[in-house]
Structures are given as structure tokens and as C-alpha cells.
Design a protein around this motif. Sequence first.
Motif, PDB file in Angstrom:
ATOM      1  N   ILE A  92     -33.300 -37.656 -19.372  1.00 30.08           N
ATOM      2  CA  ILE A  92     -33.903 -37.608 -18.035  1.00 30.08           C
ATOM      3  C   ILE A  92     -32.771 -37.662 -17.017  1.00 30.08           C
ATOM      4  CG2 ILE A  92     -35.479 -38.726 -16.409  1.00 30.08           C
ATOM      5  CD1 ILE A  92     -36.853 -40.014 -18.829  1.00 30.08           C
ATOM      6  N   MET A  93     -32.837 -36.787 -16.018  1.00 34.30           N
ATOM      7  CA  MET A  93     -31.793 -36.749 -14.997  1.00 34.30           C
ATOM      8  C   MET A  93     -32.417 -36.976 -13.625  1.00 34.30           C
ATOM      9  SD  MET A  93     -28.926 -33.796 -14.182  1.00 34.30           S
ATOM     10  CE  MET A  93     -30.113 -32.550 -13.694  1.00 34.30           C
ATOM     11  N   LEU A  94     -31.783 -37.812 -12.827  1.00 30.93           N
ATOM     12  CA  LEU A  94     -32.193 -38.088 -11.453  1.00 30.93           C
ATOM     13  C   LEU A  94     -31.165 -37.487 -10.507  1.00 30.93           C
ATOM     14  CD1 LEU A  94     -33.874 -39.519  -9.247  1.00 30.93           C
ATOM     15  CD2 LEU A  94     -32.522 -41.587  -9.698  1.00 30.93           C
ATOM     16  N   CYS A  95     -31.629 -36.652  -9.604  1.00 30.49           N
ATOM     17  CA  CYS A  95     -30.752 -36.011  -8.629  1.00 30.49           C
ATOM     18  C   CYS A  95     -31.132 -36.475  -7.229  1.00 30.49           C
ATOM     19  CB  CYS A  95     -30.863 -34.490  -8.699  1.00 30.49           C
ATOM     20  SG  CYS A  95     -30.646 -33.804 -10.355  1.00 30.49           S
ATOM     21  N   GLY A  96     -30.138 -36.647  -6.372  1.00 29.60           N
ATOM     22  CA  GLY A  96     -30.424 -37.051  -5.009  1.00 29.60           C
ATOM     23  C   GLY A  96     -29.168 -37.349  -4.232  1.00 29.60           C
ATOM     24  N   ARG A  97     -29.369 -37.775  -2.980  1.00 29.48           N
ATOM     25  CA  ARG A  97     -28.251 -38.084  -2.105  1.00 29.48           C
ATOM     26  C   ARG A  97     -28.013 -39.578  -2.100  1.00 29.48           C
ATOM     27  NH1 ARG A  97     -25.293 -35.364   1.259  1.00 29.48           N
ATOM     28  NH2 ARG A  97     -26.573 -33.505   0.909  1.00 29.48           N
ATOM     29  N   THR A  98     -26.777 -39.957  -2.300  1.00 31.14           N
ATOM     30  CA  THR A  98     -26.425 -41.374  -2.355  1.00 31.14           C
ATOM     31  C   THR A  98     -26.515 -42.007  -0.969  1.00 31.14           C
ATOM     32  OG1 THR A  98     -24.081 -40.929  -2.010  1.00 31.14           O
ATOM     33  CG2 THR A  98     -24.881 -40.956  -4.295  1.00 31.14           C
ATOM     34  N   ALA A 108     -38.514 -29.738 -14.251  1.00 36.49           N
ATOM     35  CA  ALA A 108     -38.151 -30.340 -12.966  1.00 36.49           C
ATOM     36  C   ALA A 108     -39.166 -29.913 -11.915  1.00 36.49           C
ATOM     37  CB  ALA A 108     -36.735 -29.945 -12.563  1.00 36.49           C
ATOM     38  N   PRO A 109     -40.328 -30.563 -11.857  1.00 34.56           N
ATOM     39  CA  PRO A 109     -41.352 -30.171 -10.887  1.00 34.56           C
ATOM     40  C   PRO A 109     -40.927 -30.495  -9.467  1.00 34.56           C
ATOM     41  CG  PRO A 109     -41.974 -32.221 -11.950  1.00 34.56           C
ATOM     42  CD  PRO A 109     -40.732 -31.745 -12.646  1.00 34.56           C
ATOM     43  N   ALA A 110     -41.555 -29.832  -8.512  1.00 36.52           N
ATOM     44  CA  ALA A 110     -41.238 -30.057  -7.100  1.00 36.52           C
ATOM     45  C   ALA A 110     -41.757 -31.425  -6.668  1.00 36.52           C
ATOM     46  CB  ALA A 110     -41.863 -28.962  -6.246  1.00 36.52           C
ATOM     47  N   LEU A 111     -40.855 -32.296  -6.241  1.00 39.78           N
ATOM     48  CA  LEU A 111     -41.227 -33.651  -5.828  1.00 39.78           C
ATOM     49  C   LEU A 111     -41.718 -33.661  -4.387  1.00 39.78           C
ATOM     50  CD1 LEU A 111     -38.191 -35.687  -7.264  1.00 39.78           C
ATOM     51  CD2 LEU A 111     -40.328 -35.048  -8.418  1.00 39.78           C
ATOM     52  N   LYS A 112     -42.521 -34.655  -4.071  1.00 38.23           N
ATOM     53  CA  LYS A 112     -42.923 -34.848  -2.678  1.00 38.23           C
ATOM     54  C   LYS A 112     -41.726 -35.311  -1.873  1.00 38.23           C
ATOM     55  CE  LYS A 112     -47.648 -35.980  -3.959  1.00 38.23           C
ATOM     56  NZ  LYS A 112     -48.735 -36.984  -3.947  1.00 38.23           N
ATOM     57  N   ILE A 165     -35.409 -44.983  -1.188  1.00 39.42           N
ATOM     58  CA  ILE A 165     -34.198 -45.206  -1.979  1.00 39.42           C
ATOM     59  C   ILE A 165     -34.607 -45.798  -3.313  1.00 39.42           C
ATOM     60  CG2 ILE A 165     -31.980 -46.386  -2.065  1.00 39.42           C
ATOM     61  CD1 ILE A 165     -32.114 -46.567   0.993  1.00 39.42           C
ATOM     62  N   THR A 166     -34.102 -45.224  -4.412  1.00 42.97           N
ATOM     63  CA  THR A 166     -34.503 -45.695  -5.733  1.00 42.97           C
ATOM     64  C   THR A 166     -33.424 -45.425  -6.756  1.00 42.97           C
ATOM     65  OG1 THR A 166     -36.249 -45.585  -7.414  1.00 42.97           O
ATOM     66  CG2 THR A 166     -35.595 -43.523  -6.391  1.00 42.97           C
ATOM     67  N   LYS A 167     -33.482 -46.165  -7.838  1.00 38.80           N
ATOM     68  CA  LYS A 167     -32.704 -45.839  -9.033  1.00 38.80           C
ATOM     69  C   LYS A 167     -33.510 -46.160 -10.296  1.00 38.80           C
ATOM     70  CE  LYS A 167     -30.080 -50.180  -9.623  1.00 38.80           C
ATOM     71  NZ  LYS A 167     -28.733 -50.736  -9.852  1.00 38.80           N
ATOM     72  N   PRO A 224     -34.248 -39.519  -3.861  1.00 35.11           N
ATOM     73  CA  PRO A 224     -34.475 -38.508  -4.912  1.00 35.11           C
ATOM     74  C   PRO A 224     -34.888 -37.157  -4.344  1.00 35.11           C
ATOM     75  CG  PRO A 224     -36.306 -40.049  -4.819  1.00 35.11           C
ATOM     76  CD  PRO A 224     -35.260 -40.593  -3.896  1.00 35.11           C
ATOM     77  N   THR A 225     -34.273 -36.133  -4.884  1.00 38.85           N
ATOM     78  CA  THR A 225     -34.649 -34.759  -4.541  1.00 38.85           C
ATOM     79  C   THR A 225     -35.129 -33.991  -5.766  1.00 38.85           C
ATOM     80  OG1 THR A 225     -32.351 -34.036  -4.842  1.00 38.85           O
ATOM     81  CG2 THR A 225     -33.045 -34.657  -2.608  1.00 38.85           C
ATOM     82  N   GLU A 226     -34.757 -34.452  -6.951  1.00 35.04           N
ATOM     83  CA  GLU A 226     -35.175 -33.767  -8.174  1.00 35.04           C
ATOM     84  C   GLU A 226     -35.115 -34.745  -9.345  1.00 35.04           C
ATOM     85  OE1 GLU A 226     -34.246 -29.462  -9.935  1.00 35.04           O
ATOM     86  OE2 GLU A 226     -32.584 -30.865 -10.311  1.00 35.04           O
ATOM     87  N   VAL A 227     -36.100 -34.634 -10.237  1.00 36.20           N
ATOM     88  CA  VAL A 227     -36.100 -35.346 -11.516  1.00 36.20           C
ATOM     89  C   VAL A 227     -36.277 -34.304 -12.605  1.00 36.20           C
ATOM     90  CG1 VAL A 227     -37.281 -37.005 -12.992  1.00 36.20           C
ATOM     91  CG2 VAL A 227     -37.021 -37.483 -10.550  1.00 36.20           C
TER      92      VAL A 227
END
Length: 702
Positions: free
Chosen positions: A248-254, A217-221, A226-228, A169-172
Motif C-alpha cells: 500500500i502506498m500513500l502519496c501526498g504533500r508533506t 488508486a481510486p480518485a480520493l475526495k 493531515i494523516t499518516k 493525502p492526494t493518492e492511495v
Amino acid sequence: MSLLAYAEDRDPGESSDTEAEQEQEPDALVDFTAMLRQRQREYGGWFGCGSKMQAEQSDQGYYLEQYVLGVLDFSSQYGIDYSISYTAANVIGRPTKFPAYGDYPETFPMVSRSGPCPTPFPFNSRPQRTYGDWWQRAPSATREIQAQNLPKLTTHDYIVVYFEEFVVPTEVAIFETFNPGAVVRIWAYGLTKHWTCLWEATESDLARPALDSRRFAPALKKTTMITKTLRIDFNHSRLNYYTEIDAIMLCGRTVSKTQSLFGKQQQRMQHQQQQQTQRQVLASPPAEATDPPATDGSGGPISYKLRTLKFQPNCHEDGATKLHDFINNDLSQFLMDNSVKGGGDLGPPHPLASPQVCLTDLPFEILLRILSYLDLKSLFRVGQVSRTFYDISTHPLLYAELSLKPYWHVASSELLCTLARRATMLRKLDLSWCGGLGNVSPTEFKKFLTQRGDNLTHLRLNSCKFLNASCIENVGIVCDNLIELSLRNCATDPPLLNFSCLANLKNLERLDLFQTAFETELLLSMLEGNRKLKHLNLAFCGVSVNMDNVAAHLATYNTQLISLDLWKAHFLSARGLQSLARLHQLEELDLGWCLREASLGDGLFQLLTNCPKLKKLFLSAVRGTTERDLMHIAALGKNLEQLDLMGILNITHERAYDILVHCPKLQLLDLSFCDNIMDRDFDLLAEWSRQFNVDIKSSRRY
């Protein structure tokens, strides 16, 4: 904050004759210190991320934005499961209303406090009252069990959602469409089956945002986990009105399947190695350096002086405060004034005496009192300092109240097993929100209850997913001393819980069955058997319960009732309202959405006349409320502090003014979505709010 508990591994085939031997083994199976170091290495702190379990692979995978695929769990929702209005399922998929701002049935609002439910009417179907601190001012307010466990920003509600693809995850992003600002934490569930906090609100995040929709979309740590699966926590105390979530949207690298399997295997191996190391280290309580001998064989030099001087701190009503002040401000001076420098009346000087005070020299009772202010995590960590602190930190008096609700993310069967050894004097237990994703087994819960439940007086199992028919049966059989039982949002689909054994309970003073289905006959039997009942919540309790019959039973057997919540209760008519008028001790009554008749007759007049102690009266969307009823409220509601008239068709600003004038104790008046109060009246209501010092809710239609 985080907990981690490891109980001894037991051979499933081990015979029962080893139980006595196991009981003699030291209870040192929970090591917060070692776990803290491990979590800091893996996640960068108690709520950190920064996992080193999987190497970053920048040359693989691709950036992905995905919306919710399904809802795993939630603490409460306004709508009913078979409806499409105001339910948790509305967060699935792309936003349907964003960027529009307003109250929409296609969104997800929460009802953690009072339990509002959907209306059958096609208009004015508004959720409400999950905001502010009004609930703690009501007669039905409850005290938190083991309140020192709570974080600064407590969680009132939550929702757990999952997505289609695993990502780093890079952004929620959370799409808020009505009264934003309730989100306080974002959690992620990793491959090691542990929750990690990706973001937590700080003081700078608590400023109330503008009344407009927003993509939050707050800044995540930073993390490589790996999560879903995500969990979003909400706190409504700073809101002016209820909040609604659209998506709710989850952004990140697969990550590839090979990466996922390798990372999962590596994380599991590290987790197993950590468990093995902890068991070896914690095979016995921590050794302590040899203490200097006491002057009289019954304590250290400080203990001897305190006994000799007949030190007895004044611990009456504000004893905790006085003791705290004494230890912080006066203890050092006390010891200096009575220092051991010669024989005299204080006994011979200690050979190792020094001007510095050793904490372990304090009497056991004072140390026990000091440790009673610690949260559960700190108690376990203190026990790893020395044998002395271990003995004190495991004293049963420190575990007379237990709440794992703030530690839902690490509550497990192993933790229950460990706590069962310490909590031999358990009186109050809160396992709300625990047991998700199979972390607590019904078998271990029943075992814990069998061992420690016979003296329980308070039991809260709100939104517990491990409950089954056997668990409920155990509660009814073992916990026969219960004064409070809370089973909020424990409904299953199809209903599998058998509540018949709860009829064995005879001492209940508080019963909360919000959004939990049960049979009418069982409820009537419980009401008849618990004559001391003072607080009852039957909001949204199922369509099979005839509330007119329940009201008649209450008027016959439960005349000491102080608060009654019948929000969206079915089949309550003016006849049932007249029965409720015989409950002369009532201070709080919620009738929102449950009176469907065109007229209330004389029911409301009789209620207000016979129940002069009423402080809180909610009549949300009670369509039969007439102008005469509003005049009765103004004339008879002298003690009213909270009045909800949301969605009442016949109320005008003239009747609202009469209520404000004649109800001098009024603090909250909800006039939201009242059709006869037009836009031109809102400025007038704002002026009245200042004039009468009353919080008037008057949300416009959007």
C-alpha cells in the motif's frame, strides 16, 4: 454514515450519591443533527473530506510517496504471527511480487469467514474461501445483529497501517496481485483523532476487474487533512476466489512540524467548542409544540378513530411487510374513508382537525414499529425532532439489539455510556472491531456490561483491542445467560487474557474462538458444561490444544453439535476423526490442514456413514485422503452441498466426475491446486460446471 455521542462530563471526584440524580437527568446527549452539520462543514459530508481546519499552504512541503511502515490492526490473516507467509505484515515496504499475478506467500490474504491457516508443507500452501456468499449458505451462518445499521457494501475484513511521514493525502495506491476487486473503502485517521472516509466504492466500481495484477488508486475526495494512518476495508462477496495484497502506498504533500502542531491545536479547539455548544443545547430533551387535546384524553384524533373502529392490523408471519404496505398505500385512504367531519360514532370533531394527516397522530405502537426499521444513527437524529419523537426513539424496545460494528470509527466510551441509559432491555450486543486506538476503555466496557449484561443472550467481541483479563472475567460472571459468544481474533502477544471465568457459562449454543489462544483444560470444562452446544469454531486456536481429546469430549458431551470448524487444529489424528463420527447431527465439518497422518483409515468412511446430514465438508490439503476415500464421498455424500478438496494429491478428473454424478445437491466443489488435475482438464471441468450446475473452483498454479 457516522455517529457521534457525547455523554455528560463528570467530575472524577464526584461522589457516588449523585448517581440517582444523574439517572433522572434526560438522555439527550447525542446530537446527530448538530454533528452532521459540523462534519459537513469540516469534511464535506458523512464520508467527505474537504476539511477547513487548516489553511492550504502551497508554498511549503513537498510531494512524497511512501510505503507502509507498520501494521496497527487487522481483522484476520491467513498466516500466523511468527511466520513470514500470508501475513498482514507482508504489506510493509515496497511490493515484492507486483506486477506478477498469482498466489504468493509473500502477500497478505484474509480469512474472515472460515479461518484457514498456513500449512507446514513447502508447496500448495494456499489460503482460500474468503470469497463469495458461500458462508451465508452454510449451516453455521449467523444473522447480523441490528442489520439495518449495515451499509449497502458491508465490510468483511480490514487492515490498519501507518506510514513514516504526515502528509495531506492526494493518492492511495493498493497493489493487488491475486483476484483484485475487494477494496470498498479507504479511511484516514486525522489529527483530531477522527476517521474520515477518503473513498467509497459505488455501483460503477463493482464490476469485476480482469484477472491480472493492478495498481488500484481510486480518485480520493479532496481534503486538506493531515494523516499518516490508513484503514482499508474489503468486501469479498463479489469475488470468484480469494484476493491478495502486496503493498500500500500513500502519496501526498508533506507538512512542517509547525504546521502540524498549529493544525492539531486549532482542530482540538474547534472540537472542544463543538462539544460545549452541544452540551448547552442538549441539556434537556427537545421541546415540542403544544399538541391539540385529544377527544377522550388518551390520544389524538387519529388514535381515537383507530380505537373506535377496532383497527387491528394482521401482524403474523409477514406482519412487518403488511404493516409497511398499509402505512405506505392504505393509511391515507383509511383516514379519508373515516374522516372526522361530524359527531356520530366517531366522537366530536377536533377543533383543529384538517384533511392532512399528522404522523404523531398514529398510535404509539405503530410509530414504535416504524422506528424499529431505522438504523442507530437515524434513531438518534429522529430524537432531536420533537419531544414526542424523542420519547419514542429512546424506548428500550428499540435497543434490544445493538451493533456498533458498522460504527467502529466513532464507537467510544461516551457512546457506551449514552447507550447504557437506553438499552435497559438489551439482549444482543456486537462490539466487533470497536475500541481501536483507545477509543473504548476496558473500564467503561465493564461498567456497561455490569449495567446491561445480565440479560444478554448474544455477545460478539471479534477483534476487540480493548479486551483484557478483567473484561473477560466480567463476561463470565455477569453474562451467565449467553447463548452465543464470539471472541474471534482476540489473541494477544504475549497471551494476557484469562478465560477461566468462561467456565461459568452453561447455556451456550454457539462458541467462536477462531484464532484465540486458550488452555485445553478450560476448553474441555466449557464443553462439558454446555451440553446444548450446536456450533463450535476452534479454527487456529493455538498449538496447546490436543484436538483428539477435544473430539472425544465432543462425542461424549456435545452430541447435538451441528457445525464444527477445526481448520488447522493441531494434533487431530484418525482416532479423533472416529470420535467425530459419533456426532450424528453434524451438518458442517471443516478439517482443513489438521489431519497430518498418511492415512485416514476408516475414519472418513465412518464419518460419512454415521453423519448422513452432512451438507458442508472441507478437506483442504488433507494429504491422507486416498482414492478410496473419494469413492466413499461419492457413494455416501447424498446431502453434500459444499465440498472442498483443495490441494488433494490423489484426486483425478475421473473421481471428480463420480462425485458430481452421485452428489445431486452439490453446489460448490473446490479442486484448486490439485496436482493430478492438469491444465488440459480445466476445460473439461468448466463443461462439468455447466452440466451439473455446480460452481467448480479450479485455480491454476501461477
